[in-house]
Design a protein around this motif. Structure first.
Motif, short mmCIF file in Angstrom:
data_model
loop_
_atom_site.label_atom_id
_atom_site.label_comp_id
_atom_site.label_asym_id
_atom_site.label_seq_id
_atom_site.Cartn_x
_atom_site.Cartn_y
_atom_site.Cartn_z
N ALA A 1 0.80 -1.13 -0.16
CA ALA A 1 -0.08 0.12 0.06
C ALA A 1 1.00 1.28 -0.02
O ALA A 1 0.59 2.10 -0.70
CB ALA A 1 -0.97 -0.09 1.24
N ARG A 2 2.00 1.34 0.76
CA ARG A 2 2.77 2.46 0.67
C ARG A 2 3.67 2.56 -0.66
O ARG A 2 3.63 3.81 -1.01
CB ARG A 2 3.76 2.08 1.83
N ARG B 1 0.91 4.24 -3.11
CA ARG B 1 0.56 5.42 -2.69
C ARG B 1 1.81 6.30 -3.14
O ARG B 1 1.42 7.43 -3.50
CB ARG B 1 0.44 5.58 -1.37
N ASP B 2 3.10 5.79 -3.20
CA ASP B 2 4.08 6.72 -3.47
C ASP B 2 4.20 6.96 -5.03
O ASP B 2 4.49 7.75 -5.46
CB ASP B 2 5.47 6.02 -3.17
N GLY C 1 1.24 7.39 -6.37
CA GLY C 1 0.28 8.10 -6.83
C GLY C 1 -1.08 7.22 -7.07
O GLY C 1 -2.19 7.86 -7.60
N PHE D 1 -3.89 5.85 -5.79
CA PHE D 1 -4.73 5.49 -4.67
C PHE D 1 -6.04 6.63 -4.72
O PHE D 1 -5.85 7.66 -5.75
CB PHE D 1 -4.11 5.81 -3.31
N GLY D 2 -7.00 6.32 -4.05
CA GLY D 2 -8.30 7.24 -4.28
C GLY D 2 -9.21 7.04 -5.37
O GLY D 2 -9.07 5.94 -5.87
N LEU E 1 -5.80 2.01 0.33
CA LEU E 1 -5.68 2.94 -0.79
C LEU E 1 -6.95 4.07 -0.93
O LEU E 1 -6.86 4.86 -1.92
CB LEU E 1 -5.61 2.15 -2.02
N GLU E 2 -7.80 3.74 -0.13
CA GLU E 2 -9.04 4.69 -0.39
C GLU E 2 -9.56 4.51 -1.72
O GLU E 2 -10.12 5.41 -2.38
CB GLU E 2 -8.74 6.21 -0.09
#
Length: 352
Positions: A184-185, A188-189, A191, A193-194, A217-218
């Motif tokens: 997940a990290r 997210r790094d 970009g 997610f969301g 990750l929303e």
């Protein structure tokens, strides 16, 4: 004149100084200090070295060799008496040889009076054979658990088990680590997610894990339905969820040929997915599997961990390897110091 006598003790029979009386209490404060020792088998020495480096210790010296008749020989080259011994051995090929080597290392440490023995097995071999799917089959995962306990292991530390019930095969503590937060990290790094991102379960059995990853990750959630006509073969029949014009991230615990990942990515592309990313904890890929994934146009990128070794010379350009050494080292230190292991994950390491 009185003549006195001088009493002298014979050599070796001198009277010992008086020992102060111990006061009653709950513990005896004269125990020696605990020692942490890390040893590595021959399955993944690079990972073991990374773990030891994070812990700030040197790998213990152990003699490992194979005789001409293919039998394995193990001998610790330093004392492990009273030590907290951690043996790092993953289930990489040749699986049976590495498993037997681990069993011998555990028994050798037990016979050498180690205080506690923890088997650090990032990829638990035979974990996919956790039940009887057909008549007259063995439950191989249960057999491996029995063998480890019979050899004398006190604790098991592993990562992303194929099925949760494997923990019930043991009567000793099992620390189950997960690489979900690591993945997940990483995404997210990047970009990813969301809104516009979908966490996809490769099958119904991984749905709960995919839902938790979607929360990290929303993102939204979808699931693929597949059938297995034979071992190491999979066919995706349906995709449930909105994936059109979305970036799909498919997660699985293990892959051996890459065929399931490629079939899933193709199905998502046919459903209108814009990009398909794949992450796998245990990449048990042969050279042919790596080549197959490298030529898969439907997969944008692949992220794996180093729970099993991957030859960097054969690694495709679209494959990223994340190390689990910091996570395992932190877990080992918490086990050694009798601290909470689940606190590392905020209690979110129960995936099933």
């Amino acid at each position: 004149m009185d003549v006195g006598t001088i009493e002298q003790a014979l050599p070796g029979l001198e009277q010992a100084p008086p020992v102060p009386a111990l006061k009653p209490g709950h513990a005896l404060p004269l125990t020696p200090q605990k020692r942490l020792m890390v040893f590595s088998g021959r399955s993944h020495p690079i990972l073991a070295e990374r773990i030891a480096e994070r812990l700030g210790v040197d790998l213990g010296e152990v003699e490992l060799k194979t005789f001409a008749n293919d039998e394995t020989y193990v001998r610790y080259c330093e004392s492990v008496r009273g030590a907290d011994v951690f043996v790092v051995q993953t289930g990489s090929p040749p699986v049976d040889q590495h498993l037997m080597e681990l069993l011998l290392m555990i028994q050798a440490a037990r016979l050498a009076s180690a205080k506690r023995i923890t088997a650090v097995i990032p990829w638990f071999a035979y974990s996919r054979q956790d039940r009887k799917a057909k008549p007259r089959e063995p439950i191989s995962g249960r057999l491996v658990a029995d063998m480890l306990q019979l050899a004398g292991v006190d604790r098991l530390l592993t990562m992303d088990l194929h099925a949760g019930q494997i923990q019930g095969f043991f009567t000793i503590p099992v620390d189950h680590m997960t690489a979900q937060q690591l993945f997940a990290r990483h995404f997210r790094d990047l970009g990813l997610f969301g809104d516009g991102v979908v966490s996809v379960a490769p099958d119904a059995g991984r749905a709960k894990v995919a839902v938790r990853f979607a929360e990290m990750l929303e993102a939204e959630f979808a699931v693929m339905h597949k059938t297995r006509p034979a071992h190491e073969q999979a066919s995706v029949t349906e995709v449930t969820g909105r994936v059109r014009d979305k970036i799909c991230i498919v997660g699985d615990d293990v892959t051996t040929t890459g065929g399931t990942l490629i079939a899933g990515a193709r199905a998502l592309r046919e459903q209108g997915a814009r990009e398909v990313w794949v992450y796998v904890t245990h990449a048990l890929l042969s050279r042919e599997g790596l080549e197959r994934l490298a030529g898969a146009d439907d997969i944008t990128g692949i992220v794996v961990t180093d729970t099993v070794p991957i030859d960097p010379r054969e690694r495709p350009d679209n494959l990223t390897v994340l190390t689990v050494a910091p996570l395992l080292a932190e877990t080992i230190m918490n086990v050694f110091s009798d601290d909470s292991v689940s606190a590392i994950f905020g209690g979110e390491n129960q995936l099933f």
